[in-house]
Design a protein around this motif. Structure first.
Motif, mmCIF file in Angstrom:
data_model
loop_
_atom_site.group_PDB
_atom_site.id
_atom_site.type_symbol
_atom_site.label_atom_id
_atom_site.label_comp_id
_atom_site.label_asym_id
_atom_site.label_seq_id
_atom_site.Cartn_x
_atom_site.Cartn_y
_atom_site.Cartn_z
ATOM 1 N N ILE A 21 -0.758 32.245 -25.203
ATOM 2 C CA ILE A 21 -1.500 31.061 -25.654
ATOM 3 C C ILE A 21 -3.002 31.361 -25.654
ATOM 4 N N TYR A 22 -3.484 32.004 -24.610
ATOM 5 C CA TYR A 22 -4.907 32.340 -24.533
ATOM 6 C C TYR A 22 -5.297 33.306 -25.661
ATOM 7 N N THR A 24 -3.794 33.851 -28.521
ATOM 8 C CA THR A 24 -3.672 33.196 -29.825
ATOM 9 C C THR A 24 -4.884 32.320 -30.093
ATOM 10 N N ARG A 25 -5.323 31.578 -29.085
ATOM 11 C CA ARG A 25 -6.501 30.725 -29.249
ATOM 12 C C ARG A 25 -7.753 31.577 -29.502
ATOM 13 N N ALA A 28 -7.591 32.907 -33.035
ATOM 14 C CA ALA A 28 -7.828 31.824 -33.991
ATOM 15 C C ALA A 28 -9.318 31.546 -34.128
ATOM 16 N N LEU A 60 -9.160 24.479 -36.987
ATOM 17 C CA LEU A 60 -8.818 24.598 -35.567
ATOM 18 C C LEU A 60 -8.028 23.393 -35.073
ATOM 19 N N PHE A 64 -4.280 24.947 -35.552
ATOM 20 C CA PHE A 64 -4.077 25.516 -34.220
ATOM 21 C C PHE A 64 -3.977 24.456 -33.132
ATOM 22 N N LEU A 66 -5.997 22.283 -31.667
ATOM 23 C CA LEU A 66 -7.012 22.146 -30.632
ATOM 24 C C LEU A 66 -7.596 20.752 -30.699
ATOM 25 N N VAL A 92 -14.612 27.312 -27.921
ATOM 26 C CA VAL A 92 -13.563 26.323 -27.654
ATOM 27 C C VAL A 92 -13.192 26.400 -26.178
ATOM 28 N N SER A 94 -11.227 26.998 -22.940
ATOM 29 C CA SER A 94 -10.249 28.020 -22.586
ATOM 30 C C SER A 94 -9.008 27.396 -21.945
ATOM 31 N N THR A 95 -7.888 28.056 -22.127
ATOM 32 C CA THR A 95 -6.657 27.647 -21.465
ATOM 33 C C THR A 95 -6.532 28.422 -20.149
#
Length: 127
Positions: A21-22, A24-25, A28, A60, A64, A66, A92, A94-95
């Motif tokens: 997930i991190y 991919t973000r 993106a 985004l 995605f 967000l 953006v 962060s996860t």
């Protein structure tokens, strides 16, 4: 022994997902910023127009998934003549990267934002 098995099982099952997930973000954000700076540097624009910034935010948010309040952009908004540089920074929220942050000592080491920077020479003819 059972508690240790539960922790290890949770790490094996969920930790790869958090890293995916991190990453991919982060990818993106980088792709959206690269696409936007190419448009901004073209001979038609020569800057980050409000439409380009909204297109970045829309991609985004809608593609995605967000939250719009987690997106922050700063960049060149004044017309830049050919040969000078257009810059942009997209950030953006962060996860989480670790399932058990306190166990691995990374409670405060994770960055609060994913930040990407891009710089490209303008192609706009300013008359």
């Amino acid at each position: 022994m059972e508690m240790l098995t539960v922790y290890i099982l949770m790490l094996l099952l969920f930790q790869p997902v958090l890293h995916d997930i991190y990453s991919t973000r982060a990818n993106a954000v980088e792709m959206v910023l690269d696409s936007a700076i190419q448009k901004a540097a073209s001979s038609d624009h020569g800057r980050f127009t409000p439409e380009i910034v909204e297109e970045m935010r829309g991609t985004l948010v809608h593609t995605f998934l967000l939250d719009e309040s987690d997106i922050r952009f700063s960049g060149t908004t004044e017309l830049t003549p050919r040969g000078e540089y257009i810059e942009g920074t997209l950030a953006v929220k962060s996860t989480p990267r670790w399932l058990f942050r306190s166990m691995f000592g990374s409670a405060d080491r994770d960055p609060p934002e994913i930040v990407r920077y891009a710089k490209q020479m303008s192609e706009a003819w300013v008359r």
